[in-house]
Every structure is written in structure tokens, then in C-alpha cells.
Motif scaffolding. Structure first.
Motif, PDB file in Angstrom:
ATOM      1  N   SER A   1       0.977  -1.186  -0.046  1.00  0.00           N
ATOM      2  CA  SER A   1       0.138   0.108   0.077  1.00  0.00           C
ATOM      3  C   SER A   1       0.809   1.259   0.147  1.00  0.00           C
ATOM      4  O   SER A   1       0.360   2.331   0.054  1.00  0.00           O
ATOM      5  N   ARG A   2       2.138   0.959   0.042  1.00  0.00           N
ATOM      6  CA  ARG A   2       2.974   2.154   0.010  1.00  0.00           C
ATOM      7  C   ARG A   2       3.177   3.103  -1.120  1.00  0.00           C
ATOM      8  O   ARG A   2       2.867   2.492  -2.342  1.00  0.00           O
ATOM      9  N   GLY A   3       3.296   4.496  -1.141  1.00  0.00           N
ATOM     10  CA  GLY A   3       3.590   5.455  -2.151  1.00  0.00           C
ATOM     11  C   GLY A   3       2.157   5.982  -2.789  1.00  0.00           C
ATOM     12  O   GLY A   3       1.147   5.799  -2.240  1.00  0.00           O
ATOM     13  N   PRO A   4       2.287   6.724  -3.481  1.00  0.00           N
ATOM     14  CA  PRO A   4       1.210   7.740  -4.066  1.00  0.00           C
ATOM     15  C   PRO A   4       0.339   6.859  -4.901  1.00  0.00           C
ATOM     16  O   PRO A   4       0.219   7.005  -6.273  1.00  0.00           O
ATOM     17  N   LEU A   5      -0.587   5.765  -4.443  1.00  0.00           N
ATOM     18  CA  LEU A   5      -1.392   5.010  -5.256  1.00  0.00           C
ATOM     19  C   LEU A   5      -2.562   5.580  -5.948  1.00  0.00           C
ATOM     20  O   LEU A   5      -3.108   6.719  -5.331  1.00  0.00           O
ATOM     21  N   LEU A   6      -2.335   5.313  -7.288  1.00  0.00           N
ATOM     22  CA  LEU A   6      -3.642   5.898  -7.886  1.00  0.00           C
ATOM     23  C   LEU A   6      -4.696   4.526  -8.094  1.00  0.00           C
ATOM     24  O   LEU A   6      -5.983   4.831  -8.215  1.00  0.00           O
ATOM     25  N   GLY A   7      -4.430   3.423  -7.421  1.00  0.00           N
ATOM     26  CA  GLY A   7      -5.436   2.027  -7.478  1.00  0.00           C
ATOM     27  C   GLY A   7      -4.487   1.114  -7.239  1.00  0.00           C
ATOM     28  O   GLY A   7      -3.352   0.782  -7.686  1.00  0.00           O
ATOM     29  N   SER A   8      -5.279   0.100  -6.610  1.00  0.00           N
ATOM     30  CA  SER A   8      -4.829  -1.382  -6.478  1.00  0.00           C
ATOM     31  C   SER A   8      -5.937  -2.252  -6.676  1.00  0.00           C
ATOM     32  O   SER A   8      -6.960  -1.939  -6.438  1.00  0.00           O
ATOM     33  N   TRP A   9      -5.707  -3.441  -7.419  1.00  0.00           N
ATOM     34  CA  TRP A   9      -6.892  -4.488  -7.801  1.00  0.00           C
ATOM     35  C   TRP A   9      -6.352  -5.863  -7.418  1.00  0.00           C
ATOM     36  O   TRP A   9      -5.048  -6.032  -7.263  1.00  0.00           O
ATOM     37  N   VAL A  10      -7.234  -6.625  -7.150  1.00  0.00           N
ATOM     38  CA  VAL A  10      -7.124  -8.055  -6.953  1.00  0.00           C
ATOM     39  C   VAL A  10      -7.747  -8.876  -7.877  1.00  0.00           C
ATOM     40  O   VAL A  10      -8.727  -8.467  -8.468  1.00  0.00           O
ATOM     41  N   ALA A  11      -7.382 -10.085  -8.147  1.00  0.00           N
ATOM     42  CA  ALA A  11      -8.151 -10.952  -9.022  1.00  0.00           C
ATOM     43  C   ALA A  11      -8.377 -12.293  -8.350  1.00  0.00           C
ATOM     44  O   ALA A  11      -7.610 -12.790  -7.376  1.00  0.00           O
ATOM     45  N   GLY A  12      -9.433 -12.761  -8.754  1.00  0.00           N
ATOM     46  CA  GLY A  12      -9.752 -14.009  -8.337  1.00  0.00           C
ATOM     47  C   GLY A  12      -9.900 -15.075  -9.131  1.00  0.00           C
ATOM     48  O   GLY A  12     -10.167 -14.924 -10.411  1.00  0.00           O
ATOM     49  N   LEU A  13     -10.053 -16.331  -8.742  1.00  0.00           N
ATOM     50  CA  LEU A  13     -10.237 -17.695  -9.674  1.00  0.00           C
ATOM     51  C   LEU A  13     -11.146 -18.704  -8.922  1.00  0.00           C
ATOM     52  O   LEU A  13     -10.653 -18.702  -7.743  1.00  0.00           O
ATOM     53  N   GLU A  14     -12.285 -18.835  -9.524  1.00  0.00           N
ATOM     54  CA  GLU A  14     -12.865 -19.847  -8.793  1.00  0.00           C
ATOM     55  C   GLU A  14     -13.191 -19.290  -7.448  1.00  0.00           C
ATOM     56  O   GLU A  14     -13.117 -20.109  -6.380  1.00  0.00           O
TER      57      GLU A  14
END
Length: 181
Positions: A54-67
């Protein structure tokens, strides 16, 4: 089983990408630990991996899922100290570093590879960068051949491979990429 629009059964597992929430961080750290054990990413395990994500000047973070299970992660940020690709891109294009966005913290659980999860995550980050009028770039440790191969399959262009001093005792070769136009 999924059904394709043609009505033919689709045996591919269900995949998804969504914005990361605070509640996802612990699971992301668990997946990151699997990746680190198998692939050595990140090269230096962070003291606080949740904070590292989560460090830094984040513009966005995403997660992916499978089943239904969380299996991958990517972030997009403004270039920070140590990011080489924004400077290279800016020098080559006569622009400022502020016109780029850095794709980073990409990882996919070993058991989920081969389902195009990495491509989905990168696509999400690139889409967000372009929505903001920024050009996507990234740095990757040169020894991470699988990551470099993924970026190149997706059309990313290698700008340069440079040496970067990470500590008094650690110099690392870094490959700097620019997204396809």
C-alpha cells in the motif's frame, strides 16, 4: 460451468478483477508469501508486507480471483524514488515524469498461473492509467524472466536494462518497460 455466448459450455474457471479493499490485504500478503517462496518476488521480503503493498502515491490497486479465491494483485502509482521507467520514458518522449503511471506489485499465486490472471490485472492497471491521461510504465528485476516474458507477450516495449543500487551490498539489473501504444 460457464456458458459462452454461443451456448457452448466453457470449461474455463471463473475469473474476476476488482478494486482492492482494506479487507483484502491479509489475503494478498498470504499469496505474496507463496510467490516469494516459489519465485523470489519480491527480491527482498519487506518487514511489513501489507504496508509494502500500500506504500507510495497509489492511484489504485486491484485483486484478481479464480473460482472465488483471491489469487493476484496489481497496483498503479505515480512514480516514486527508485522507479527508473518513468524517467526513461520522459527523457525519450520529451515529457515530464508526472505524465506516467507505474504498474507495480504484480503477482499471481503459483496455482493460478496459466489462466491469464496477470494479463487481466495488467489490463486493469493500464486502463486506469489511460483513463487518467497517464502513460503506463514499469520496472522489473532482470532475473525475473517469467515476468519479462509476460510483459513482452502483452506488447510492452523494453526501453533499457540498467543497474540500480538497492543497498551498499546489492546492485540489481532492472528492465524498464513502456506499455504498447
Amino acid at each position: 460451468m460457464n456458458i459462452e455466448s454461443s451456448g457452448v459450455p466453457d470449461e474455463r474457471p471463473s475469473r474476476w478483477v476488482r478494486q482492492r479493499t482494506d479487507g483484502d490485504v491479509d489475503e494478498c500478503v498470504r499469496v505474496l508469501a507463496e510467490v516469494h517462496a516459489r519465485d523470489g518476488y519480491p527480491v527482498n521480503w519487506p518487514d511489513q508486507p501489507g504496508e509494502w503493498l500500500s506504500r507510495g502515491p497509489l492511484l489504485g490497486s486491484w485483486v484478481a480471483g479464480l473460482e472465488g479465491g483471491l489469487v493476484g494483485h496489481v497496483s498503479l502509482s505515480q512514480g516514486g524514488e527508485g522507479d527508473l521507467a518513468p524517467t526513461l520514458w520522459s527523457e525519450r518522449n520529451g515529457a515530464t515524469r508526472g505524465m506516467t503511471a507505474v504498474v507495480s506489485r504484480l503477482f499471481v499465486a503459483p496455482q493460478a498461473r496459466g489462466h491469464r490472471i496477470g494479463a487481466l490485472l495488467i489490463g486493469q492497471a493500464v486502463e486506469e492509467a489511460r483513463r487518467r491521461g497517464l502513460y503506463p510504465v514499469l520496472d522489473v528485476v532482470a532475473s525475473d524472466a517469467a515476468a519479462a516474458a509476460l510483459y513482452e507477450r502483452l506488447g510492452w516495449k523494453l526501453m533499457a536494462t540498467v543497474e540500480q543500487q538497492w543497498s551498499a551490498h546489492q546492485t540489481v539489473a532492472i528492465r524498464c518497460y513502456a506499455a504498447p501504444s
